[in-house]
Design a protein around this motif. Structure first.
Motif, mmCIF file in Angstrom:
data_model
loop_
_atom_site.group_PDB
_atom_site.id
_atom_site.type_symbol
_atom_site.label_atom_id
_atom_site.label_comp_id
_atom_site.label_asym_id
_atom_site.label_seq_id
_atom_site.Cartn_x
_atom_site.Cartn_y
_atom_site.Cartn_z
ATOM 1 N N LYS A 1 0.820 -1.211 0.000
ATOM 2 C CA LYS A 1 0.000 0.000 0.000
ATOM 3 C C LYS A 1 0.854 1.261 0.000
ATOM 4 O O LYS A 1 0.404 2.318 -0.459
ATOM 5 C CB LYS A 1 -0.916 0.004 1.227
ATOM 6 C CG LYS A 1 -2.054 -0.998 1.162
ATOM 7 C CD LYS A 1 -3.063 -0.597 0.093
ATOM 8 C CE LYS A 1 -4.261 -1.530 0.094
ATOM 9 N NZ LYS A 1 -5.226 -1.177 -0.985
ATOM 10 N N SER A 2 2.090 1.154 0.512
ATOM 11 C CA SER A 2 2.964 2.330 0.578
ATOM 12 C C SER A 2 3.297 2.877 -0.798
ATOM 13 O O SER A 2 3.740 4.018 -0.929
ATOM 14 C CB SER A 2 4.261 1.976 1.321
ATOM 15 O OG SER A 2 4.967 0.950 0.627
ATOM 16 N N MET A 3 3.099 2.073 -1.843
ATOM 17 C CA MET A 3 3.403 2.518 -3.201
ATOM 18 C C MET A 3 2.257 3.295 -3.840
ATOM 19 O O MET A 3 2.439 3.888 -4.911
ATOM 20 C CB MET A 3 3.770 1.319 -4.081
ATOM 21 C CG MET A 3 5.084 0.670 -3.696
ATOM 22 S SD MET A 3 5.536 -0.693 -4.798
ATOM 23 C CE MET A 3 7.143 -1.131 -4.137
ATOM 24 N N ASP A 4 1.110 3.310 -3.192
ATOM 25 C CA ASP A 4 -0.032 4.054 -3.736
ATOM 26 C C ASP A 4 0.238 5.558 -3.656
ATOM 27 O O ASP A 4 0.482 6.093 -2.569
ATOM 28 C CB ASP A 4 -1.311 3.736 -2.954
ATOM 29 C CG ASP A 4 -1.770 2.298 -3.155
ATOM 30 O OD1 ASP A 4 -1.231 1.619 -4.038
ATOM 31 O OD2 ASP A 4 -2.671 1.870 -2.404
ATOM 32 N N GLY A 5 0.211 6.207 -4.796
ATOM 33 C CA GLY A 5 0.351 7.653 -4.810
ATOM 34 C C GLY A 5 1.766 8.182 -4.727
ATOM 35 O O GLY A 5 1.963 9.394 -4.623
ATOM 36 N N ASP A 6 2.779 7.296 -4.788
ATOM 37 C CA ASP A 6 4.141 7.817 -4.820
ATOM 38 C C ASP A 6 4.468 8.314 -6.234
ATOM 39 O O ASP A 6 3.628 8.249 -7.139
ATOM 40 C CB ASP A 6 5.163 6.780 -4.323
ATOM 41 C CG ASP A 6 5.258 5.549 -5.227
ATOM 42 O OD1 ASP A 6 4.819 5.615 -6.390
ATOM 43 O OD2 ASP A 6 5.779 4.523 -4.763
ATOM 44 N N VAL A 7 5.670 8.832 -6.424
ATOM 45 C CA VAL A 7 6.003 9.446 -7.710
ATOM 46 C C VAL A 7 5.966 8.429 -8.848
ATOM 47 O O VAL A 7 5.474 8.718 -9.939
ATOM 48 C CB VAL A 7 7.372 10.146 -7.636
ATOM 49 C CG1 VAL A 7 7.782 10.658 -9.018
ATOM 50 C CG2 VAL A 7 7.320 11.316 -6.646
ATOM 51 N N VAL A 8 6.482 7.220 -8.605
ATOM 52 C CA VAL A 8 6.443 6.184 -9.647
ATOM 53 C C VAL A 8 5.002 5.870 -10.019
ATOM 54 O O VAL A 8 4.653 5.782 -11.207
ATOM 55 C CB VAL A 8 7.160 4.901 -9.173
ATOM 56 C CG1 VAL A 8 7.088 3.832 -10.264
ATOM 57 C CG2 VAL A 8 8.612 5.181 -8.814
ATOM 58 N N ASP A 9 4.162 5.711 -9.026
ATOM 59 C CA ASP A 9 2.755 5.393 -9.256
ATOM 60 C C ASP A 9 2.066 6.478 -10.079
ATOM 61 O O ASP A 9 1.340 6.192 -11.044
ATOM 62 C CB ASP A 9 2.046 5.221 -7.911
ATOM 63 C CG ASP A 9 0.603 4.755 -8.070
ATOM 64 O OD1 ASP A 9 0.337 3.930 -8.967
ATOM 65 O OD2 ASP A 9 -0.247 5.218 -7.301
ATOM 66 N N ILE A 10 2.300 7.732 -9.722
ATOM 67 C CA ILE A 10 1.665 8.840 -10.434
ATOM 68 C C ILE A 10 2.120 8.882 -11.892
ATOM 69 O O ILE A 10 1.315 9.078 -12.812
ATOM 70 C CB ILE A 10 1.981 10.181 -9.748
ATOM 71 C CG1 ILE A 10 1.399 10.210 -8.327
ATOM 72 C CG2 ILE A 10 1.445 11.352 -10.569
ATOM 73 C CD1 ILE A 10 -0.088 10.031 -8.250
#
Length: 367
Positions: free
Chosen positions: A155-164
């Motif tokens: 879940k920590s990857m939701d909304g990070d720069v890579v995700d965006i």
């Protein structure tokens, strides 16, 4: 001259030359720092400005670690502490990951960082070596992308720069194509442009203060008078509090240890330019209104004009909040037998001003 280039003729100078070594580390100039001024650059810069916001979530962890050193009467390698803090914070914001100290993943990550920094510091020649390092980073970025595409990703990857950026890549509304190499190029900027500059600013600020005890006491007195007995000073606290001396300390550290702009030590612009004097930014008990946004061309630590640093908001939040807590919560002194004159200002050859020798200090809890 700075105003002529960065304001009057900004449009003519806002694209940057792409030398061979820089071309290799920026995926042919598709990072934010080196991409030609235009629609693609504006899209990438906007993405980073919107999503690379302040994320000083690791401050409490750092404070706990310092307290552990104090309980064991250990000397603290503050250079290592602040560097790890900055790397961890950026990794959480950009990659959605935290590289735990001592883990195999963390050791591998730190190793390729060291190799990359050494390679970039020797841009002339050694292109084959630089290419090998860039291949390692490409594999690292590809692994990050693959992890973000997994259905059971953390879940920590939701909304990070890579995700965006991956979301933007799928959107038809984005006016230009966004190949994976372009995402990787932007990640290179997000990580290296942020970690090096933020960490070195904080380290140099603490170095200057330990060499100038009266300045350190003034900053501590200001913080402690304002916040009483808090467990930690929050970013929001500093945003609303009146902290002119702390603000002046940060600005003076940025001026004295500027990474690129020689005008910050120009004797025609600054009296005693090589001395650490926070008072030069104070007038009538207030910090002078040099706003860091490129309006005063004597002092442009983030650049100016169209190519001003997109990470300025996060950088300033970090370099105020972290030293603010270090000064508020702890009293600092040099190890036994070390004099302030022994703390040198030697600099490693580098694109940013890394200290040659780590800063070792002893801390005592104030509260």
């Amino acid at each position: 001259m700075a105003e002529e280039i960065l304001k009057t003729h900004d449009l003519s100078f806002c694209s940057r030359p792409l030398l061979l070594a820089f071309r290799k580390i920026s995926y042919d100039g598709f990072d934010i720092a080196l991409a030609p001024y235009g629609e693609y650059w504006r899209e990438m810069r906007k993405t980073c400005m919107l999503h690379l916001l302040s994320a000083v979530r690791e401050v409490s962890r750092m404070i706990q670690k310092i307290s552990q050193h104090i309980s064991l009467s250990e000397t603290i390698n503050l250079t290592k502490t602040l560097t790890f803090f900055t790397r961890t914070t950026i990794c959480r914001v950009a990659f959605g990951k935290r590289y735990e100290p001592g883990s195999g993943e963390s050791k591998e990550f730190n190793q390729i960082i060291r190799e990359f920094q050494m390679a970039v510091d020797k841009l002339v020649g050694k292109i084959d070596h630089l290419e090998n390092i860039c291949k390692k980073w490409d594999l690292f970025y590809q692994q990050l992308v693959d992890e973000h595409l997994l259905p059971d990703r953390p879940k920590s990857m939701d909304g990070d720069v890579v995700d965006i950026m991956l979301q933007l890549r799928e959107e038809t509304s984005m006016s230009s194509d966004l190949p994976l190499d372009h995402i990787k190029a932007a990640l290179m900027d997000v990580y290296f442009a942020s970690t090096d500059t933020i960490a070195t600013t904080m380290i140099w600020a603490m170095t200057a203060l330990i060499k100038n005890p009266s300045a350190m006491k003034k900053a501590q007195a200001e913080l402690r008078a304002s916040f009483g007995k808090k467990q930690m000073v929050e970013e929001e606290d500093l945003a609303v509090a009146h902290m002119p001396y702390l603000n002046a300390v940060i600005k003076e550290a940025m001026r004295l240890y500027s990474t690129a702009w020689a005008i910050s030590k120009d004797p025609e612009q600054w009296k005693n330019p090589n001395e650490f004097l926070p008072e030069r930014f104070l007038e009538g008990g207030k910090c002078l209104s040099m706003d860091l946004k490129g309006q005063d061309y004597r002092f442009i630590p983030f650049g100016a004009g169209r190519r001003i640093c997109p990470g300025m908001t996060m950088a300033m939040a970090t370099v105020e909040t972290v030293p603010g807590n270090l000064l508020y919560l702890f009293d600092w002194e040099l190890p036994a037998g070390v004099r302030k004159e022994d703390v040198d200002n030697d600099i490693l050859p580098s694109m940013t001003l890394h200290e040659k020798n780590p800063l070792y200090l002893l801390a005592k809890e104030f509260i």
